[in-house]
Design an enzyme around this catalytic site. Structure first.
Site, PDB file in Angstrom:
ATOM      1  N   VAL A 196       0.841  -1.190   0.000  1.00 19.36           N
ATOM      2  CA  VAL A 196       0.000   0.000   0.000  1.00 19.36           C
ATOM      3  C   VAL A 196       0.879   1.245   0.000  1.00 19.36           C
ATOM      4  O   VAL A 196       1.978   1.246   0.556  1.00 19.36           O
ATOM      5  CB  VAL A 196      -0.963  -0.027   1.220  1.00 19.36           C
ATOM      6  CG1 VAL A 196      -0.211   0.068   2.525  1.00 19.36           C
ATOM      7  CG2 VAL A 196      -2.035   1.032   1.114  1.00 19.36           C
ATOM      8  N   CYS A 197       0.379   2.296  -0.669  1.00 18.41           N
ATOM      9  CA  CYS A 197       1.029   3.614  -0.604  1.00 18.41           C
ATOM     10  C   CYS A 197      -0.083   4.632  -0.406  1.00 18.41           C
ATOM     11  O   CYS A 197      -1.063   4.340   0.284  1.00 18.41           O
ATOM     12  CB  CYS A 197       1.880   3.871  -1.854  1.00 18.41           C
ATOM     13  SG  CYS A 197       0.958   3.963  -3.398  1.00 18.41           S
ATOM     14  N   ALA A 198       0.017   5.802  -1.016  1.00 21.89           N
ATOM     15  CA  ALA A 198      -1.041   6.803  -0.863  1.00 21.89           C
ATOM     16  C   ALA A 198      -2.262   6.441  -1.705  1.00 21.89           C
ATOM     17  O   ALA A 198      -3.383   6.415  -1.212  1.00 21.89           O
ATOM     18  CB  ALA A 198      -0.528   8.191  -1.229  1.00 21.89           C
ATOM     19  N   GLY A 221      -1.750   4.068  -4.817  1.00 23.64           N
ATOM     20  CA  GLY A 221      -1.517   2.820  -5.545  1.00 23.64           C
ATOM     21  C   GLY A 221      -0.380   2.813  -6.546  1.00 23.64           C
ATOM     22  O   GLY A 221       0.008   1.754  -7.021  1.00 23.64           O
ATOM     23  N   THR A 273      -3.782   4.145   0.882  1.00 22.70           N
ATOM     24  CA  THR A 273      -4.171   4.631   2.202  1.00 22.70           C
ATOM     25  C   THR A 273      -5.268   5.690   2.100  1.00 22.70           C
ATOM     26  O   THR A 273      -6.158   5.743   2.945  1.00 22.70           O
ATOM     27  CB  THR A 273      -2.943   5.183   2.954  1.00 22.70           C
ATOM     28  OG1 THR A 273      -1.939   4.157   2.992  1.00 22.70           O
ATOM     29  CG2 THR A 273      -3.295   5.601   4.364  1.00 22.70           C
TER      30      THR A 273
END
Length: 107
Positions: free
Chosen positions: A62-64, A66, A90
């Site tokens: 996961v990041c901000a 994708g 996220t």
């Protein structure tokens, strides 16, 4: 490399079963709020920290939103890891009203 993706709704269902989650954002982003239980490995450190990524189970990245997690997933998949990108990241998790943890620990 074709890496599987999961949307926030499906990921939220899986998250409750104790899946392994790695957040590839920068430390300050992670500390502001992250998916509970997510371990931090910033994208720039992924190549040097492959050994920390479990090779005996599926790992969700996961990041901000994708993009960074997809790049990390592609790299890790090329290293033989079973990885899935969390589309929406996220920000999608937060928008869905799901809980986050602040600080530098997985929580």
């Amino acid at each position: 490399m074709d890496v599987p993706e999961v949307d926030i709704e499906a990921f939220a269902g899986l998250h409750g079963s104790g899946v392994t989650v790695i957040d590839v954002r920068e430390p300050h982003e992670y500390e502001e709020g992250h998916v509970p239980g997510a371990m931090l490995i910033p994208l720039g450190e992924v190549p040097d920290r492959v050994a920390e990524v479990p090779d005996d189970r599926t790992v969700y990245l996961v990041c901000a939103v994708g993009g960074r997690s997809m790049r990390a997933a592609e790299h890790l998949a090329a290293q033989g890891r079973d990885v899935v990108n969390v589309a929406g990241g996220t920000k999608g998790w937060i928008a869905a009203g799901l809980p986050t943890v602040a600080g530098d620990q997985p929580g």
